[in-house]
Design an enzyme around this catalytic site. Structure first.
Site, PDB file in Angstrom:
ATOM      1  N   ASP A   2       0.831  -1.208   0.000  1.00  0.00           N
ATOM      2  CA  ASP A   2       0.000   0.000   0.000  1.00  0.00           C
ATOM      3  C   ASP A   2       0.862   1.253   0.000  1.00  0.00           C
ATOM      4  O   ASP A   2       1.936   1.272   0.597  1.00  0.00           O
ATOM      5  CB  ASP A   2      -0.911  -0.022   1.241  1.00  0.00           C
ATOM      6  CG  ASP A   2      -2.086   0.932   1.094  1.00  0.00           C
ATOM      7  OD1 ASP A   2      -2.320   1.431  -0.027  1.00  0.00           O
ATOM      8  OD2 ASP A   2      -2.759   1.190   2.106  1.00  0.00           O
ATOM      9  N   ASN A  50     -10.993  -3.013  -5.315  1.00  0.00           N
ATOM     10  CA  ASN A  50     -10.281  -2.007  -6.108  1.00  0.00           C
ATOM     11  C   ASN A  50     -10.988  -1.626  -7.412  1.00  0.00           C
ATOM     12  O   ASN A  50     -10.639  -0.630  -8.038  1.00  0.00           O
ATOM     13  CB  ASN A  50      -8.836  -2.445  -6.413  1.00  0.00           C
ATOM     14  CG  ASN A  50      -7.909  -2.327  -5.215  1.00  0.00           C
ATOM     15  OD1 ASN A  50      -6.938  -3.082  -5.085  1.00  0.00           O
ATOM     16  ND2 ASN A  50      -8.169  -1.394  -4.304  1.00  0.00           N
TER      17      ASN A  50
HETATM   18  C1  IPE Z   1      -1.541   0.182  -3.418  1.00  0.00           C
HETATM   19  O1  IPE Z   1      -1.316   1.540  -3.505  1.00  0.00           O
HETATM   20  C2  IPE Z   1      -1.655  -0.478  -4.763  1.00  0.00           C
HETATM   21  C3  IPE Z   1      -2.985  -1.030  -5.121  1.00  0.00           C
HETATM   22  C4  IPE Z   1      -3.994  -1.178  -4.322  1.00  0.00           C
HETATM   23  C5  IPE Z   1      -3.157  -1.437  -6.509  1.00  0.00           C
HETATM   24  P1  IPE Z   1      -2.523   2.544  -3.426  1.00  0.00           P
HETATM   25  O2  IPE Z   1      -2.992   2.800  -4.821  1.00  0.00           O
HETATM   26  O3  IPE Z   1      -3.571   2.062  -2.492  1.00  0.00           O
HETATM   27  O4  IPE Z   1      -1.808   3.829  -2.872  1.00  0.00           O
HETATM   28  P2  IPE Z   1      -2.409   4.915  -1.871  1.00  0.00           P
HETATM   29  O5  IPE Z   1      -2.953   4.192  -0.675  1.00  0.00           O
HETATM   30  O6  IPE Z   1      -3.452   5.682  -2.607  1.00  0.00           O
HETATM   31  O7  IPE Z   1      -1.216   5.746  -1.530  1.00  0.00           O
HETATM   32 MG    MG Z   2      -4.110   2.456  -0.540  1.00  0.00          MG
END
Ligand code: IPE
Ligand code: MG
Length: 236
Positions: A2, A50
């Protein structure tokens, strides 16, 4: 894994740039784990939740998987990494399914380290799909126990994780490995995933080595593959 988006934002770059750097961090980390004798690593790449992100980001992430397979597969094959993809493949494009198939089949003979990539995965999804498949197989209520259900779980090819690391500063599990992490040691790091380094990995391993693992008992520190490593018994 993350913190990709925040890492990019701090550099006034688009979120996608953070995801791209995140792939590099993943390859680096898997090889660092292999160097330390760790035999199984499972990463949360894309959760069932996601899909709620903007379409542009979702398609960027899907495209990135294809690029990552092209860019890194040969290297991972050469380094003895076996790749397994865990998650619901029914909702992803045929192109992506083919890339995963290629990643799995071209690394299936490798034995140094198994990298399981959770993609379109959710811990609850996993429990439900395992129950469904057990029912479809005609497993009776009497036959169903923890080991039996585990054999239907998406990660049945891997032992339960000893250590669970979440980067990015949030202190929650967010529907990852709900079944498998029952006795995992949890380590939460403020480090944003693209900057996860060997030093961060070693700090998490040192933290793991300091934990007293009793698995519900009073004083037995039951050995595990990772605790043997932490205690200095070196792996391959
Ligand atoms: C994690 O990074 C990657 C995925 C979930 C694909 P994030 O995209 O959640 O990054 P932040 O939390 O917005 O910084
Ligand atoms: Mg994240």
């Amino acid at each position: 894994m993350d913190g990709n988006g925040r890492w990019a934002k701090r550099r006034f770059m688009p979120r996608f740039f953070g995801h791209k750097q995140g792939v590099d961090a993943l390859v680096r980390t898997v090889l660092a784990c292999a160097d330390r004798g760790i035999e199984y690593v499972t990463v949360f790449a894309f959760s069932s939740e996601n899909w709620k992100r903007p379409t542009e980001e979702v398609s960027g992430l899907m495209g990135l998987v294809l690029v990552a397979v092209t860019k890194y597969l040969a290297k991972l094959v050469g380094q003895g990494v076996r790749i397994r993809i865990v998650g619901d493949r029914s909702q992803v494009s045929e192109k992506l399914r083919d890339a995963w198939q290629q990643a799995e089949s071209s690394t299936s003979h490798n034995t140094r380290i198994t990298l399981s990539v959770a993609f379109n995965y959710g811990g609850r999804w996993d429990i439900v799909q395992a129950c469904r498949r057990a029912i479809e197989d005609g497993v009776s209520a009497h036959e169903l126990d923890e080991a039996k259900l585990n054999s239907y779980m998406a990660l049945s090819h891997a032992p339960d994780p000893d250590l669970f690391i979440r980067t990015g500063g949030e202190v929650r599990i967010s529907n990852f490995l709900l079944w498998q992490a029952a006795y995992s040691e949890l380590v939460f790091s403020d480090c944003l995933w693209p900057e996860f380094s060997d030093a961060e990995l070693d700090a998490a391993l040192a933290e793991f080595a300091r934990r007293d693992r009793r698995f519900g008992a009073v004083n037995s520190n039951a050995p595990s593959a990772l605790s043997n490593l932490a205690n200095g018994a070196h792996g391959p």
